[in-house]
Design an enzyme around this catalytic site. Structure first.
Site, short mmCIF file in Angstrom:
data_model
loop_
_atom_site.label_atom_id
_atom_site.label_comp_id
_atom_site.label_asym_id
_atom_site.label_seq_id
_atom_site.Cartn_x
_atom_site.Cartn_y
_atom_site.Cartn_z
N ASN A 65 47.07 39.62 34.13
CA ASN A 65 46.20 38.50 34.49
C ASN A 65 44.83 38.76 33.87
O ASN A 65 44.09 39.62 34.35
CB ASN A 65 46.11 38.39 36.02
CG ASN A 65 45.07 37.38 36.48
OD1 ASN A 65 44.56 36.60 35.68
ND2 ASN A 65 44.75 37.40 37.77
N SER B 67 44.15 47.45 40.80
CA SER B 67 43.79 48.68 40.10
C SER B 67 44.99 49.47 39.58
O SER B 67 44.98 50.70 39.59
CB SER B 67 42.89 49.56 40.98
OG SER B 67 41.71 48.85 41.33
P1 13P Z 1 42.74 44.72 38.77
O1 13P Z 1 43.98 45.30 38.10
O2 13P Z 1 41.59 44.58 37.83
O3 13P Z 1 42.43 45.41 40.04
O4 13P Z 1 43.13 43.19 39.16
C1 13P Z 1 44.29 42.95 39.87
C2 13P Z 1 44.51 41.48 39.92
O5 13P Z 1 43.81 40.75 40.58
C3 13P Z 1 45.61 40.94 39.12
O6 13P Z 1 45.88 39.61 39.46
#
Ligand code: 13P
Length: 251
Positions: free
Chosen positions: A10, A213
């Site tokens: 995403n 994360s």
């Molecule tokens: P991060 O991997 O940056 O924590 O984002 C997760 C997320 O919201 C994917 O949709």
């Protein structure tokens, strides 16, 4: 039964034409249809056309980050499910925590979008997850259940044969704080058990992704959990190197 791991990126509101070109060229070069995981990317709307032109006919799928539930009409600035299908999208995210928190999408709004996505022929990726406050109050399962029930009550359990769920604890998104494999597995098992009580076959086949994360260094441990069927990756999906490290962590 075998649920092939899905590694989905995403990109949120990031990117440019040159970034999309080099990222997708890198992903195509570093992955294959025979790979152990499926791959998908979720660019911003202006880059869907570019993604389609680069990825058409390849093993990598793409999708929209949200949709307007109306098929067409006077909705300035919005994008319908039909338009996403027209751009070759297979998937669309619904109920991402940023849509819920920043743009005020309620559980009901999310259910409406899920329904509209399937009506248009898209596979919704339904995002659920609790805030830190909710976790500390011991409300994680209640919150996730409420978010799921809103959709199940609207579309019925059978609709989940054409959907994906992503468990994304809000406190782990973009913070560097990953849920431990045990914490994530426990919520994933809760989600699957809930669906199992409604339809065993659908629950068994459903892919439940973890998001928050995810990176190359923690992906293998997460994907090794019995009910974690992939990752929905934000920050680490913005370079081919970081994203492929997650893809390559699939056992
Ligand atoms: P991060 O991997 O940056 O924590 O984002 C997760 C997320 O919201 C994917 O949709």
């Amino acid at each position: 039964m075998m649920r092939k791991i899905l590694v989905a990126g995403n990109w949120k509101m990031h990117g440019s034409k040159s970034m999309v070109r080099s990222l997708l060229d890198g992903l195509l070069a570093g992955s294959s249809a025979q790979g152990k995981a499926d791959l998908a990317v979720f660019p911003s709307f202006p880059y869907l056309s570019l993604a389609e032109s680069i990825l058409s006919g390849s093993h990598i799928q793409w999708g929209g980050q949200t949709l307007n539930p109306n098929a067409q009409g006077a909705h300035t600035g919005e994008t319908s499910g039909n338009m996403l299908v027209d751009m070759g999208c297979r998937y669309v995210l619904v109920g991402h925590s940023e849509r819920r928190a920043i743009y005020g999408e309620s559980d009901e709004d999310v259910a409406t979008r899920f329904n509209a996505a399937q009506d248009a022929g898209l596979e919704p990726v339904l995002c659920v997850g609790e805030t830190l406050e909710e976790r500390e109050a011991g409300e994680t399962e209640a919150v996730v259940e409420r978010q799921l029930d809103a959709v199940i009550n609207r579309v019925g359990i059978d609709a989940f044969s054409r959907a994906i769920i992503a468990y994304e604890p809000v406190w782990a998104i973009g913070t560097g704080l990953t849920a431990s494999p045990e914490q994530a597995q426990s919520v994933h098992a809760f989600i699957r058990d809930k669906l199992l009580s409604l339809n065993g076959i659908i629950a068994d086949q459903l892919r439940i992704l973890y998001g928050g994360s995810v990176k190359g260094s923690n992906a293998a441990e997460l994907f090794a959990q019995g009910d974690i069927d992939g990752g929905l990756v934000g920050g680490a999906s913005l370079t081919a190197e970081d994203f492929l490290a997650i893809y390559n962590a699939v056992a």
